[in-house]
Design a protein around this motif. Structure first.
Motif, PDB file in Angstrom:
ATOM      1  N   HIS A  43       0.847  -1.207   0.000  1.00  0.00           N
ATOM      2  CA  HIS A  43       0.000   0.000   0.000  1.00  0.00           C
ATOM      3  C   HIS A  43       0.875   1.247   0.000  1.00  0.00           C
ATOM      4  CE1 HIS A  43       0.793  -0.569   4.304  1.00  0.00           C
ATOM      5  NE2 HIS A  43       0.428   0.685   4.512  1.00  0.00           N
ATOM      6  N   ASP A  66       5.912   4.592   4.961  1.00  0.00           N
ATOM      7  CA  ASP A  66       6.727   3.561   5.625  1.00  0.00           C
ATOM      8  C   ASP A  66       6.658   2.222   4.882  1.00  0.00           C
ATOM      9  OD1 ASP A  66       4.036   3.325   6.599  1.00  0.00           O
ATOM     10  OD2 ASP A  66       4.734   2.074   8.250  1.00  0.00           O
ATOM     11  N   HIS A  67       5.984   2.211   3.714  1.00  0.00           N
ATOM     12  CA  HIS A  67       5.964   1.011   2.865  1.00  0.00           C
ATOM     13  C   HIS A  67       6.489   1.279   1.449  1.00  0.00           C
ATOM     14  CE1 HIS A  67       3.717  -1.567   5.751  1.00  0.00           C
ATOM     15  NE2 HIS A  67       3.484  -0.358   6.244  1.00  0.00           N
ATOM     16  N   ASP A  84      -0.237  -3.923   6.014  1.00  0.00           N
ATOM     17  CA  ASP A  84      -0.934  -3.387   7.185  1.00  0.00           C
ATOM     18  C   ASP A  84      -2.384  -3.863   7.123  1.00  0.00           C
ATOM     19  OD1 ASP A  84       1.389  -2.198   7.854  1.00  0.00           O
ATOM     20  OD2 ASP A  84       0.714  -0.127   7.591  1.00  0.00           O
ATOM     21  N   HIS A  99      -5.593   0.446  11.563  1.00  0.00           N
ATOM     22  CA  HIS A  99      -4.994  -0.878  11.793  1.00  0.00           C
ATOM     23  C   HIS A  99      -5.919  -1.805  12.575  1.00  0.00           C
ATOM     24  CE1 HIS A  99      -0.855  -0.046  10.468  1.00  0.00           C
ATOM     25  NE2 HIS A  99      -1.133   1.189  10.831  1.00  0.00           N
ATOM     26  N   HIS A 119       6.408  -5.184  12.131  1.00  0.00           N
ATOM     27  CA  HIS A 119       5.652  -3.928  12.163  1.00  0.00           C
ATOM     28  C   HIS A 119       5.030  -3.692  13.540  1.00  0.00           C
ATOM     29  CE1 HIS A 119       2.864  -0.784  10.732  1.00  0.00           C
ATOM     30  NE2 HIS A 119       3.451  -0.800   9.558  1.00  0.00           N
TER      31      HIS A 119
HETATM   32 ZN   LIG Z   1       2.794   0.552   8.035  1.00  0.00          ZN
END
Ligand SMILES: [Zn+2]
Ligand SMILES: [Zn+2]
Ligand SMILES: [Zn+2]
Length: 557
Positions: A96, A100-101, A262, A500, A523
């Motif tokens: 996604h 941070d990805h 995530d 999340h 994660h």
């Molecule tokens: Zn993340």
């Protein structure tokens, strides 16, 4: 009789060939099992949340799952990804569009020359250019040589402004600097601001464009070949538009590895529900919330409280400031405000102001998503029918109007009046306009700051909400850039926008994965690791549970 030697002659080479063939196969077999076992190595998001970058070896092929940036100090214990490792990689798969990805796609493609494919879904591909530009602008890629115009610097210094720093000779602005006027500075990108510079937007755009040339979109639920021996399939998880889990299958061994990316909370009104689990030998799962659990239905109900509270504050003539992440959080806030106006919870004529160039780009992409038939499988029926919010439901502050707010305190003071709602970034108020607004209005008793996402304890937002989280009091003052500010504004925090899944949602999903032998937990913050291992061992007594260390090679069964 003569036939015998002929027969022998015929049999012998066949036997020899068989022997040699057997020998070659056994050698090949032992080669592939000793030099290329199935394995996992984490280059990020192990014992920390940010920097997701996982290297999987499956049936001899190397695949990178996500290539995200680190936040704060998270990256310091991880090995740097080297050229040799990148050369061996067949494909990068992106779950996604959060930074941070995806942030280290800039490192892999632009700085290190990765030439292979980058796979993701269609909506992720749409969101990536804006997010990559942000990653390029604010990411730390080590020391680099920037150049700038000496003349501009002299002019800017006299008016207290920062000067554009460029990386690329063919930048439309940088290329206009004459050789005589061109000066260089060697530093890392995050240090530019303190030194009186900012990274040129056109140079950041160029880096994002470079990455996008290699991005290939793939649909949901349809396995596609990513390397000689491995196929991948995308399963929807409702975390962001376009967010998926990735199911890798080794076509030789038949082994399957499921990477959750995530995991969505199910709270977003924009997204459909989680795809059902599939069989897999190994699952690499996120665990952002550790072992904590919450009632998702209760959180959904809290959104109504959020809207009613906003309505009350507006009617009481408060100035309302909502620091929010530009991707997805700002859009969900706009959605709830619009719902509040439709339901009569928030006065119809309340001015809503959204500050930022990136957030406006993303708002427009969200509006386009709601009109797209191609992307309809990624969205809820309500989103496709009604859209996220009307485009004219808010005032967008971008471009030079926005720049003026950074440069001119007087303009800034006029930017949000009492009875108005302002949505700004960053979401943790540690930089950009949110930080300026905190400095300006934190001592005003008629201003309310509403935080709508996770606040890192080390950020300004984290300090401001600490009292609320611990059930104690908001501190009476806060120190920002060496200056002390009295806290007189109200501080509120809402948890009902979380993207999340919590512990029970994730473990319930994992119980549905047939054939599971190993769970890798990634994660999640360091302090969650031990409680998570204990809790997972209790949930899944016959399954191997591992929380990989930074850079540790884990052999997969
Ligand atoms: Zn993340
Ligand atoms: Zn995410
Ligand atoms: Zn430039």
């Amino acid at each position: 009789m003569q036939e015998k030697p002929i027969k022998r002659f015929k049999v012998k080479p066949t036997f020899q060939i068989l022997l040699i063939t057997l020998l070659i196969f056994s050698l090949l077999g032992s080669c592939s099992s000793s030099s290329t076992p199935e394995s996992y190595v984490g280059y990020g998001a192990d014992h920390c949340v940010s920097g997701s970058l996982h290297i999987i070896t499956l049936d001899g092929d190397k695949i990178i799952l996500d290539a995200g940036s680190f936040y704060g100090e998270d990256g310091k214990s991880f090995p740097q990804i080297d050229q040799k490792t990148l050369t061996d990689v067949s494909a990068i798969i992106i779950s996604h569009a959060h930074i941070d990805h995806i942030g280290r796609l800039i490192t892999s493609v632009v700085k290190m020359g990765y030439k292979g494919p980058i796979y993701c879904t269609g909506p992720t591909k749409e969101l990536m250019p804006t997010m990559l530009k942000m990653a390029s602008k604010y990411g730390d890629f080590g020391k680099e040589t920037f150049f700038f115009s000496k003349r501009s610097q002299d002019e800017n210094r006299s008016s207290g402004k920062n000067t554009a720093a460029h990386l690329y000779a063919d930048c439309p602005y940088g290329s206009q600097i004459s050789p005589k006027n061109k000066k260089y500075i060697i530093c890392s990108s995050p240090d530019l601001e303190d030194l009186g510079y900012y990274f040129c937007s056109a140079c950041a755009q160029k880096e994002a464009n470079e990455v996008m040339k290699q991005v290939i979109q793939q649909p949901l639920h349809l396995p596609f070949q990513i390397s000689k021996n491995v196929t991948a399939e995308f399963l929807l998880t409702p975390h962001l538009p376009g967010s998926v889990m990735v199911l890798l299958k080794g076509e030789v061994s038949g082994h399957k590895i499921l990477y959750t990316g995530d995991v969505g909370s199910g709270l977003s009104p924009f997204l459909p529900s989680q795809d059902p689990p599939q069989s897999a030998d190994v699952v690499i799962t996120e665990a952002t919330y550790g072992t904590s659990t919450c009632d998702i239905e209760e959180l959904k109900a809290q959104r109504e409280n959020f809207r009613i509270k906003l309505g009350e504050l507006v009617q009481n003539g408060k100035r309302i400031i909502i620091p929010a992440f530009v991707l997805d959080r700002s859009q969900q806030i706009l959605y709830e405000i619009n719902q509040g106006k439709l339901k009569g919870e928030i006065p119809q004529d309340t001015p809503i102001k959204v500050f930022g160039n990136s957030v406006e780009e993303l708002n427009e992409i969200y509006l386009d998503f709601s009109n797209s038939t191609e992307y309809s499988p990624y969205f809820s029926a309500g989103f496709l029918e009604n859209g996220p919010f009307p485009h004219d439901s808010y005032l967008s502050i971008t471009g030079t109007t926005l720049s003026k707010l950074f440069d001119d305190p007087e303009e800034r003071r006029r930017s949000i009046s009492y009875g108005e709602i302002g949505i700004c970034s960053s979401g943790m108020a540690d930089n950009s306009l949110s930080l300026e607004f905190v400095k300006q209005w934190i001592s005003d008793p008629d201003t309310v700051f509403i935080f709508v996402g996770y606040q890192d304890p080390e950020t300004i937002g984290g300090e401001l909400v600490e009292g609320l989280e611990k059930g104690t009091h908001t501190p009476s003052s806060i120190i920002i850039d060496g200056n002390s500010y009295q806290i007189k504004a109200d501080i509120l925090k809402y948890n009902c926008f979380s993207g999340h899944a919590e512990f029970n949602q994730i473990t319930n999903f994992l119980h549905g994965v047939d054939g599971l032998k190993t769970i890798l937990i990634v994660h999640t913050d360091q302090e969650n690791v031990d409680p998570l291992i204990q809790a997972y061992k209790k949930e899944f007594p016959s399954i191997n549970i591992v929380a990989p260390q930074a850079g540790q090679l884990i052999a997969l069964p």
